[in-house]
Design a protein around this motif. Structure first.
Motif, PDB file in Angstrom:
ATOM      1  N   VAL A 278      33.069  -4.589   4.178  1.00 23.53           N
ATOM      2  CA  VAL A 278      31.732  -5.141   3.955  1.00 23.53           C
ATOM      3  C   VAL A 278      31.357  -4.944   2.490  1.00 23.53           C
ATOM      4  CG1 VAL A 278      29.274  -4.891   4.481  1.00 23.53           C
ATOM      5  CG2 VAL A 278      30.966  -4.797   6.325  1.00 23.53           C
ATOM      6  N   ASP A 279      31.048  -6.048   1.822  1.00 22.45           N
ATOM      7  CA  ASP A 279      30.611  -6.007   0.434  1.00 22.45           C
ATOM      8  C   ASP A 279      29.571  -7.097   0.222  1.00 22.45           C
ATOM      9  OD1 ASP A 279      32.023  -3.918  -1.030  1.00 22.45           O
ATOM     10  OD2 ASP A 279      33.854  -5.024  -0.586  1.00 22.45           O
ATOM     11  N   ALA A 280      28.959  -7.107  -0.962  1.00 25.46           N
ATOM     12  CA  ALA A 280      27.954  -8.119  -1.294  1.00 25.46           C
ATOM     13  C   ALA A 280      28.561  -9.213  -2.154  1.00 25.46           C
ATOM     14  CB  ALA A 280      26.784  -7.468  -2.025  1.00 25.46           C
ATOM     15  N   TYR A 281      27.991 -10.404  -2.045  1.00 27.92           N
ATOM     16  CA  TYR A 281      28.362 -11.558  -2.865  1.00 27.92           C
ATOM     17  C   TYR A 281      29.796 -12.011  -2.556  1.00 27.92           C
ATOM     18  CZ  TYR A 281      24.105 -10.085  -5.233  1.00 27.92           C
ATOM     19  OH  TYR A 281      22.823  -9.713  -5.493  1.00 27.92           O
ATOM     20  N   ASP A 282      30.262 -13.002  -3.297  1.00 25.28           N
ATOM     21  CA  ASP A 282      31.546 -13.627  -2.984  1.00 25.28           C
ATOM     22  C   ASP A 282      32.601 -13.316  -4.038  1.00 25.28           C
ATOM     23  OD1 ASP A 282      33.452 -15.355  -1.736  1.00 25.28           O
ATOM     24  OD2 ASP A 282      32.932 -16.943  -3.163  1.00 25.28           O
ATOM     25  N   ASP A 283      33.795 -13.102  -3.568  1.00 22.47           N
ATOM     26  CA  ASP A 283      34.984 -13.088  -4.423  1.00 22.47           C
ATOM     27  C   ASP A 283      35.785 -14.335  -4.081  1.00 22.47           C
ATOM     28  OD1 ASP A 283      37.325 -12.756  -5.774  1.00 22.47           O
ATOM     29  OD2 ASP A 283      37.869 -10.843  -4.859  1.00 22.47           O
TER      30      ASP A 283
ATOM     31  N   ILE B 288      35.593  -5.913  -4.147  1.00 26.99           N
ATOM     32  CA  ILE B 288      36.254  -6.510  -2.988  1.00 26.99           C
ATOM     33  C   ILE B 288      37.764  -6.395  -3.120  1.00 26.99           C
ATOM     34  CG2 ILE B 288      36.733  -8.726  -1.847  1.00 26.99           C
ATOM     35  CD1 ILE B 288      33.740  -9.411  -2.333  1.00 26.99           C
ATOM     36  N   SER B 289      38.309  -6.721  -4.294  1.00 28.36           N
ATOM     37  CA  SER B 289      39.759  -6.605  -4.484  1.00 28.36           C
ATOM     38  C   SER B 289      40.224  -5.178  -4.259  1.00 28.36           C
ATOM     39  CB  SER B 289      40.142  -7.058  -5.896  1.00 28.36           C
ATOM     40  OG  SER B 289      39.986  -8.453  -6.042  1.00 28.36           O
ATOM     41  N   LEU B 290      39.475  -4.211  -4.789  1.00 25.72           N
ATOM     42  CA  LEU B 290      39.808  -2.801  -4.589  1.00 25.72           C
ATOM     43  C   LEU B 290      39.848  -2.457  -3.109  1.00 25.72           C
ATOM     44  CD1 LEU B 290      40.068   0.213  -5.305  1.00 25.72           C
ATOM     45  CD2 LEU B 290      37.612   0.229  -5.774  1.00 25.72           C
ATOM     46  N   ASP B 291      38.830  -2.855  -2.374  1.00 30.38           N
ATOM     47  CA  ASP B 291      38.742  -2.507  -0.953  1.00 30.38           C
ATOM     48  C   ASP B 291      39.873  -3.140  -0.146  1.00 30.38           C
ATOM     49  OD1 ASP B 291      36.456  -1.123  -1.574  1.00 30.38           O
ATOM     50  OD2 ASP B 291      35.080  -2.664  -0.853  1.00 30.38           O
ATOM     51  N   LEU B 292      40.151  -4.410  -0.401  1.00 33.68           N
ATOM     52  CA  LEU B 292      41.222  -5.099   0.333  1.00 33.68           C
ATOM     53  C   LEU B 292      42.573  -4.452   0.046  1.00 33.68           C
ATOM     54  CD1 LEU B 292      40.208  -8.849  -0.213  1.00 33.68           C
ATOM     55  CD2 LEU B 292      39.777  -7.431   1.803  1.00 33.68           C
ATOM     56  N   ASP B 293      42.813  -4.107  -1.209  1.00 36.97           N
ATOM     57  CA  ASP B 293      44.103  -3.527  -1.569  1.00 36.97           C
ATOM     58  C   ASP B 293      44.285  -2.141  -0.970  1.00 36.97           C
ATOM     59  OD1 ASP B 293      44.443  -5.848  -2.979  1.00 36.97           O
ATOM     60  OD2 ASP B 293      44.358  -4.929  -4.976  1.00 36.97           O
ATOM     61  N   MET B 294      43.215  -1.343  -0.941  1.00 38.19           N
ATOM     62  CA  MET B 294      43.339   0.005  -0.384  1.00 38.19           C
ATOM     63  C   MET B 294      43.539  -0.033   1.133  1.00 38.19           C
ATOM     64  SD  MET B 294      43.474   1.945  -2.915  1.00 38.19           S
ATOM     65  CE  MET B 294      44.294   0.516  -3.672  1.00 38.19           C
ATOM     66  N   ALA B 295      42.825  -0.892   1.821  1.00 44.26           N
ATOM     67  CA  ALA B 295      43.043  -1.027   3.265  1.00 44.26           C
ATOM     68  C   ALA B 295      44.478  -1.454   3.542  1.00 44.26           C
ATOM     69  CB  ALA B 295      42.054  -2.026   3.854  1.00 44.26           C
TER      70      ALA B 295
ATOM     71  N   CYS C  98      47.543  -3.823   9.710  1.00 43.06           N
ATOM     72  CA  CYS C  98      46.211  -4.091  10.243  1.00 43.06           C
ATOM     73  C   CYS C  98      45.733  -5.456   9.761  1.00 43.06           C
ATOM     74  CB  CYS C  98      45.210  -3.040   9.766  1.00 43.06           C
ATOM     75  SG  CYS C  98      45.299  -1.451  10.620  1.00 43.06           S
ATOM     76  N   ARG C  99      45.012  -6.164  10.624  1.00 42.64           N
ATOM     77  CA  ARG C  99      44.303  -7.357  10.168  1.00 42.64           C
ATOM     78  C   ARG C  99      43.147  -6.931   9.271  1.00 42.64           C
ATOM     79  NH1 ARG C  99      41.457  -9.735  14.058  1.00 42.64           N
ATOM     80  NH2 ARG C  99      41.824  -8.110  15.630  1.00 42.64           N
ATOM     81  N   ILE C 100      42.713  -7.830   8.414  1.00 43.26           N
ATOM     82  CA  ILE C 100      41.599  -7.540   7.518  1.00 43.26           C
ATOM     83  C   ILE C 100      40.528  -8.614   7.672  1.00 43.26           C
ATOM     84  CG2 ILE C 100      40.860  -7.267   5.126  1.00 43.26           C
ATOM     85  CD1 ILE C 100      43.626  -6.248   4.457  1.00 43.26           C
ATOM     86  N   VAL C 101      39.294  -8.188   7.907  1.00 42.87           N
ATOM     87  CA  VAL C 101      38.148  -9.088   7.977  1.00 42.87           C
ATOM     88  C   VAL C 101      37.218  -8.737   6.819  1.00 42.87           C
ATOM     89  CG1 VAL C 101      36.208  -9.921   9.350  1.00 42.87           C
ATOM     90  CG2 VAL C 101      38.329  -9.220  10.493  1.00 42.87           C
ATOM     91  N   LEU C 102      37.056  -9.658   5.898  1.00 45.09           N
ATOM     92  CA  LEU C 102      36.132  -9.473   4.781  1.00 45.09           C
ATOM     93  C   LEU C 102      34.809 -10.142   5.124  1.00 45.09           C
ATOM     94  CD1 LEU C 102      35.280  -8.795   1.860  1.00 45.09           C
ATOM     95  CD2 LEU C 102      36.461 -10.894   1.140  1.00 45.09           C
ATOM     96  N   VAL C 103      33.734  -9.361   5.175  1.00 51.58           N
ATOM     97  CA  VAL C 103      32.409  -9.906   5.458  1.00 51.58           C
ATOM     98  C   VAL C 103      31.559  -9.756   4.196  1.00 51.58           C
ATOM     99  CG1 VAL C 103      30.412  -9.892   6.971  1.00 51.58           C
ATOM    100  CG2 VAL C 103      32.645  -9.163   7.860  1.00 51.58           C
ATOM    101  N   GLU C 104      31.104 -10.885   3.660  1.00 49.04           N
ATOM    102  CA  GLU C 104      30.357 -10.898   2.406  1.00 49.04           C
ATOM    103  C   GLU C 104      28.867 -11.090   2.676  1.00 49.04           C
ATOM    104  OE1 GLU C 104      33.750 -12.687  -0.598  1.00 49.04           O
ATOM    105  OE2 GLU C 104      32.308 -14.086   0.297  1.00 49.04           O
TER     106      GLU C 104
ATOM    107  N   SER D  80      34.630   4.381  -3.968  1.00 47.66           N
ATOM    108  CA  SER D  80      35.023   3.075  -3.438  1.00 47.66           C
ATOM    109  C   SER D  80      36.492   3.041  -3.058  1.00 47.66           C
ATOM    110  CB  SER D  80      34.763   1.977  -4.476  1.00 47.66           C
ATOM    111  OG  SER D  80      33.433   1.562  -4.448  1.00 47.66           O
ATOM    112  N   VAL D  81      37.308   3.839  -3.722  1.00 43.40           N
ATOM    113  CA  VAL D  81      38.721   3.944  -3.336  1.00 43.40           C
ATOM    114  C   VAL D  81      38.828   4.709  -2.026  1.00 43.40           C
ATOM    115  CG1 VAL D  81      40.992   4.829  -3.989  1.00 43.40           C
ATOM    116  CG2 VAL D  81      39.472   3.912  -5.754  1.00 43.40           C
ATOM    117  N   ALA D  82      38.105   5.810  -1.935  1.00 47.70           N
ATOM    118  CA  ALA D  82      38.255   6.722  -0.807  1.00 47.70           C
ATOM    119  C   ALA D  82      37.809   6.114   0.521  1.00 47.70           C
ATOM    120  CB  ALA D  82      37.472   8.004  -1.086  1.00 47.70           C
ATOM    121  N   ALA D  83      36.713   5.339   0.526  1.00 51.38           N
ATOM    122  CA  ALA D  83      36.180   4.809   1.793  1.00 51.38           C
ATOM    123  C   ALA D  83      37.170   3.899   2.510  1.00 51.38           C
ATOM    124  CB  ALA D  83      34.849   4.104   1.549  1.00 51.38           C
ATOM    125  N   PRO D  84      37.773   2.878   1.855  1.00 51.02           N
ATOM    126  CA  PRO D  84      38.743   2.052   2.580  1.00 51.02           C
ATOM    127  C   PRO D  84      40.042   2.775   2.892  1.00 51.02           C
ATOM    128  CG  PRO D  84      38.584   1.358   0.283  1.00 51.02           C
ATOM    129  CD  PRO D  84      37.473   2.332   0.523  1.00 51.02           C
TER     130      PRO D  84
END
Length: 411
Positions: free
Chosen positions: A117-122, A170-177, A184-190, A343-347
């Motif tokens: 979950v993040d704000a705005y669009d990538d 967003i890129s950071l979060d997706l890469d860490m997950a 795992c599947r990844i669902v990005l909700v903006e 932000s690295v640690a949470a995902p």
């Protein structure tokens, strides 16, 4: 005192007097993140009442105009998936993690989902994720194969306006997950904006999508009305991780919510010890006592009458940061970059929860399984009279909680 410092203190004082739809603000953390001179927060702040700032911190001496900006295969600076899996003893867990296949191909519809979950669009999120995963030999994760899904807060595909800082987040979060749970599947909700109302709508949407873990790498100063948002995190059985903040000793929301796993930060370095790695408290990780949130029953520390932050931790120091690929050029930086921040640690921790496959009750599980965590016993994130609230010590402490992952047994 420098002019900007006086201005920051004046602003903090004015905000503390505000009474409105968000209520009175609690004493904020120490202000803007103040990382080393070679790093900058990508979402400047502090956020105004009722809004959040992302917690990603970008190294400015690596990548961007100074390094590789193309998608070609490289050995990026910063830790990659193999490093994180080694540091947190996750390779054995992956071998026992069921990967549903058919004809030699992953059946992504049967894999657990991590929501970001993040704000705005990538606008380049999926493409950049593809570069990262390909470079590190991870299986492709695309809309077409069913691994990746990108939605707005209402569940549709009309995305909010783009924002460069949040795109890097967003890129950071997706890469860490991806690093921790590549199957795992990844669902990005903006969310439409960085307002808590929209971010909470995005969390609700992540729950609707069936995510087993939801990562949130943002926060803002506590406020007296914050508990009215807690219902959005009240989902027993779903692991909801929140970064604790990057401004040093002090508490932010939603990390303060008693319904989430608040994730603090460490400095992670290679070591000659048997683990092969060592960790200390990252000096800018958020921690402390909430002003408004009730103390959950599984927290028994005596220094806070209310909720204590954090619960667990993972790498966050930009000087021991992680490799990320992001092509949305922002502040002059794009391509292979190095990031830190909680932000690295949470995902990372969200990925560990997904690997563990448990049905957690909020952030309680690590408290009963601390023997399965790496205890962080040194370092400090501020001045609190030497208390465990800002200083690493044996057992529970504020900046790193019960410790960092050592396999999945603590989750």
């Amino acid at each position: 005192m420098k002019g900007w410092r006086r201005g920051a203190l004046l602003l903090a004082g004015l905000l503390a007097l505000l009474i409105g739809p968000y209520g009175a603000l609690a004493a904020p953390p120490s202000g803007l993140p103040q990382p080393a001179a070679n790093a900058i927060p990508v979402c400047p702040g502090p956020a105004s009442p009722g809004t959040a700032r992302c917690h990603a911190i970008l190294r400015t001496d690596i990548g961007g105009p100074h390094g590789t900006v193309g998608p070609q295969a490289v050995t990026p600076s910063g830790y990659g998936p193999a490093d994180l899996q080694s540091a947190y003893n996750l390779a054995p867990a992956q071998s026992s993690f069921t990967v549903n296949t058919s004809g030699g191909k992953v059946v992504w519809s049967q894999q657990p989902a991590i929501a970001i979950v993040d704000a705005y669009d990538d606008p380049y999120a999926e493409k950049d994720l593809g570069v990262y995963r390909s470079n590190f030999g991870l299986p492709a994760c695309t809309t077409q194969n069913g691994c990746f899904k990108k939605l707005n807060q209402s569940g549709g595909t009309r995305y909010p306006r783009a924002n460069g800082g949040w795109a890097q987040e967003i890129s950071l979060d997706l890469d860490m997950a991806s690093s921790v749970c590549p199957y795992c599947r990844i669902v990005l909700v903006e969310a439409s904006s960085n307002g808590f109302g929209n971010l909470m709508a995005a969390v609700d949407q992540a729950v609707k999508q069936g995510a087993v873990a939801i990562s949130n790498s943002y926060g803002g100063s506590e406020f007296s009305g914050e508990t009215t948002y807690d219902s959005h995190f009240n989902h027993p059985g779903i692991a909801i991780t929140v970064s604790s903040g990057d401004a040093g000793y002090g508490v932010e929301y939603p990390a303060a919510s008693r319904y989430v796993t608040a994730v603090g930060g460490t400095s992670l370095t290679r070591s000659s010890a048997s683990r092969g790695w060592s960790e200390t408290v990252w000096r800018d990780a958020g921690s402390g006592c909430s002003a408004y949130e009730a103390k959950p029953s599984w927290q028994t520390d005596a220094g806070c009458g209310k909720r204590t932050v954090a619960d667990v931790a993972a790498v966050a120091d930009p000087n021991t940061g992680v490799a990320v690929y992001d092509s949305y050029r922002y502040q002059g930086y794009s391509g292979w970059l190095v990031f830190g921040g909680t932000s690295v640690a949470a995902p990372v921790v969200a990925g560990v929860y997904a690997l563990a496959g448990n049905s957690p009750t909020y952030g309680s599980y690590p408290y009963g399984h601390s023997a399965s965590l790496n205890d962080v016993t040194s370092g400090s994130n501020g001045s609190c009279g030497g208390s465990y609230l800002c200083t690493g010590r044996t057992g529970y402490d504020g900046p790193t909680g019960n410790g960092t992952p050592n396999g999945t047994g603590g989750f």
